[in-house]
Design an enzyme around this catalytic site. Structure first.
Site, PDB file in Angstrom:
ATOM      1  N   THR A 263       7.627  -1.203 -25.213  1.00  0.00           N
ATOM      2  CA  THR A 263       7.905  -2.635 -25.329  1.00  0.00           C
ATOM      3  C   THR A 263       9.107  -2.861 -26.236  1.00  0.00           C
ATOM      4  OG1 THR A 263       5.589  -3.117 -24.977  1.00  0.00           O
ATOM      5  CG2 THR A 263       6.898  -4.853 -25.998  1.00  0.00           C
TER       6      THR A 263
ATOM      7  N   SER B 211      24.311   1.277 -33.346  1.00  0.00           N
ATOM      8  CA  SER B 211      23.105   1.039 -34.133  1.00  0.00           C
ATOM      9  C   SER B 211      23.294  -0.201 -34.996  1.00  0.00           C
ATOM     10  CB  SER B 211      22.836   2.264 -35.015  1.00  0.00           C
ATOM     11  OG  SER B 211      21.747   2.001 -35.869  1.00  0.00           O
TER      12      SER B 211
ATOM     13  N   GLY C 124      20.452   4.533 -33.688  1.00  0.00           N
ATOM     14  CA  GLY C 124      21.596   5.332 -33.257  1.00  0.00           C
ATOM     15  C   GLY C 124      21.181   6.754 -32.912  1.00  0.00           C
ATOM     16  N   THR C 125      20.272   7.286 -33.678  1.00  0.00           N
ATOM     17  CA  THR C 125      19.792   8.648 -33.428  1.00  0.00           C
ATOM     18  C   THR C 125      19.151   8.748 -32.043  1.00  0.00           C
ATOM     19  OG1 THR C 125      19.401   8.971 -35.792  1.00  0.00           O
ATOM     20  CG2 THR C 125      18.221  10.442 -34.290  1.00  0.00           C
TER      21      THR C 125
ATOM     22  N   CYS D  79      22.143  11.114 -44.592  1.00  0.00           N
ATOM     23  CA  CYS D  79      21.154  11.971 -43.947  1.00  0.00           C
ATOM     24  C   CYS D  79      21.225  13.394 -44.471  1.00  0.00           C
ATOM     25  CB  CYS D  79      21.363  11.985 -42.443  1.00  0.00           C
ATOM     26  SG  CYS D  79      21.982  10.436 -41.819  1.00  0.00           S
TER      27      CYS D  79
HETATM   28  C1  LIG Z   1      24.146   6.308 -39.079  1.00  0.00           C
HETATM   29  C2  LIG Z   1      24.707   7.112 -37.980  1.00  0.00           C
HETATM   30  C3  LIG Z   1      23.894   7.560 -36.931  1.00  0.00           C
HETATM   31  C4  LIG Z   1      22.397   7.353 -36.915  1.00  0.00           C
HETATM   32  O1  LIG Z   1      22.061   6.027 -36.693  1.00  0.00           O
HETATM   33  P1  LIG Z   1      20.556   5.545 -37.047  1.00  0.00           P
HETATM   34  O2  LIG Z   1      20.475   4.184 -36.467  1.00  0.00           O
HETATM   35  O3  LIG Z   1      20.465   5.541 -38.538  1.00  0.00           O
HETATM   36  O4  LIG Z   1      19.642   6.505 -36.413  1.00  0.00           O
HETATM   37  C5  LIG Z   1      24.481   8.253 -35.900  1.00  0.00           C
HETATM   38  N1  LIG Z   1      25.809   8.493 -35.896  1.00  0.00           N
HETATM   39  C6  LIG Z   1      26.620   8.079 -36.877  1.00  0.00           C
HETATM   40  C7  LIG Z   1      28.072   8.361 -36.793  1.00  0.00           C
HETATM   41  C8  LIG Z   1      26.099   7.371 -37.952  1.00  0.00           C
HETATM   42  O5  LIG Z   1      26.897   6.976 -38.934  1.00  0.00           O
END
Ligand SMILES: *Cc1c(COP(=O)(O)O)cnc(C)c1O
Length: 406
Positions: A250, A212, A74-75, A338
């Protein structure tokens, strides 16, 4: 006897679904080839990669599978959207609007843009924990190139008015086209919403949308970004021609297949599971309020994810409460995973105007597949005493109680 363990931190990450694990297995073994390879091994891998893309595109209601770009998390999806879109339109303007309650995976890329000459506006969220679309649109200037607002907040679960924003931005873009101003692109971080709320990329009117896998019972280390056809994006990673030249490297085929399966399962089970979780959460919040004095549920007044309770306990150190629950086998979190470890109070609660001391006394409990009513009962057999014990150590609480007795 083994001690009871209760996991209430599903907003941080979820355990992988067994169906997902099964779907991934062949890709950790016999189907190993590089999807970019020309030979039949590669073509077989490619077929599965594209099937996963098709499935995700269909679930998110993308117009075409080409609009799905696989990433590592997600990041990365958020970074690609925010920095990539800003990079693609720099020179034409340099103002980005986001909200004060975004995840750091959006806020920090914005801060990075700011260091590189972009102007950033942080829209306030207000006491209820949601942004005001009108206020966001009022912040738009001729130089605005992007708006990024999350779908659902990871600390409070508050659902943001993304669809309404999409509509307002589309209207604004029509006005701007007439004035020959650049289009404003719209990104939403839907990481917490995926699998919990219906996501229809076209209906939302977004240009970019991040998800994510590990937040919806898929594997860690894989995500994707929906990139609406025609939306301009500069890659972050330069290398091979993977992912339409937008994300070199990849592809993590096992992870991608797992993500597609996880999204499919989450969406299939969504209506029932979300209703079940809402019942658990409501039971939990009801007994919290009944059995513990001076507890506030954050964002209680707005539409929220059915799986999250953000509760503030006055005169309690959140970190201390978290540790005493952990000793009883209960896992929850202070704010977001985080941000934990830092002594800063949550930026989300701060943005909502929660008193800093009260913000420090806040825990997030997030429910998921494995949780039952038994778990809620167990937590409630431990939590009130834990809160009371910590309050007895608080001079503010003691003084207040003495004053009340007089
Ligand atoms: C967990 C989260 C992320 C980050 O996702 P990752 O896959 O852990 O990098 C970003 N945005 C929100 C709202 C999240 O809850």
């Amino acid at each position: 006897m083994t001690k009871k363990r209760v996991y209430l931190d599903h907003s941080a990450t979820t355990p992988m679904d067994t169906g997902v694990f099964e779907a991934m297995k062949p890709f950790l073994g016999e189907i190993f080839a590089n999807p970019s390879s020309v030979h039949s091994f590669g073509q077989e891998a490619k077929k599965h990669l594209e099937e996963a893309r098709d499935k995700i595109a269909e679930i998110l209601n993308a117009e075409s599978s080409r609009e799905i770009i696989f990433t590592s998390c997600g990041t990365e999806s958020n970074n690609l959207a925010v920095k990539g879109a800003a990079g693609a339109c720099s020179g034409k303007g340099g103002h980005v609007i986001t909200s004060s309650i975004e995840h750091h995976a959006v806020l920090n890329p914005c801060e990075h843009l700011q260091k590189n000459g972009f102007e950033i506006t942080l829209a306030e969220a207000g006491a209820r924990g949601t942004v005001d679309p009108e206020k966001i649109m009022n912040a738009v200037t001729d130089r605005t190139v992007m708006i990024s607002v999350m779908f659902a907040n990871n600390e409070t679960g508050a659902v943001q008015p993304v669809k309404e924003l999409g509509r307002l931005i589309a209207e604004k873009n029509e006005e701007r086209a007439a004035k020959k101003l650049p289009k404003i692109v719209f990104h939403t971080d839907a990481v917490q919403a995926a699998g919990k709320l219906k996501i229809d990329a076209q209906e939302l009117g977004v240009d970019f949308l991040s998800i994510s896998a590990h937040k919806f019972y898929g594997p860690k280390g894989v995500g994707c970004l929906y990139v609406r056809r025609g939306a301009k994006l500069e890659p972050l990673l330069h290398g091979g021609h993977h992912e339409r030249n937008l994300r070199a490297g990849t592809e993590n085929l096992a992870g991608i297949v797992g993500m597609a399966k996880a999204l499919e399962l989450a969406v299939l089970g969504m209506p029932k599971e979300q209703e079940r979780l809402a019942e658990l959460r409501d039971k939990f919040e009801k007994s919290l309020k009944k059995e513990i004095p001076e507890v506030t549920i954050n964002a209680a007044g707005v539409e929220r994810l059915s799986s999250v309770t953000s509760a503030s306990f006055s005169c309690v150190e959140g970190e201390a409460l978290l540790l005493s629950l952990d000793l009883e086998g209960i896992a929850c979190s202070t704010g977001s995973a985080c941000a934990s470890g830092s002594l800063e109070p949550s930026h989300v609660l701060k943005a909502m105007g929660v008193d800093p001391a009260l913000a420090q006394g806040t825990l997030r409990f997030s429910f998921g597949h494995g949780n039952t009513e038994d778990d809620v009962d167990y937590v409630m057999s431990v939590l009130p005493a834990a809160v009371e014990k910590l309050r007895k150590m608080s001079p503010i609480w003691k003084n207040r109680k003495t004053a009340e007795k007089k």
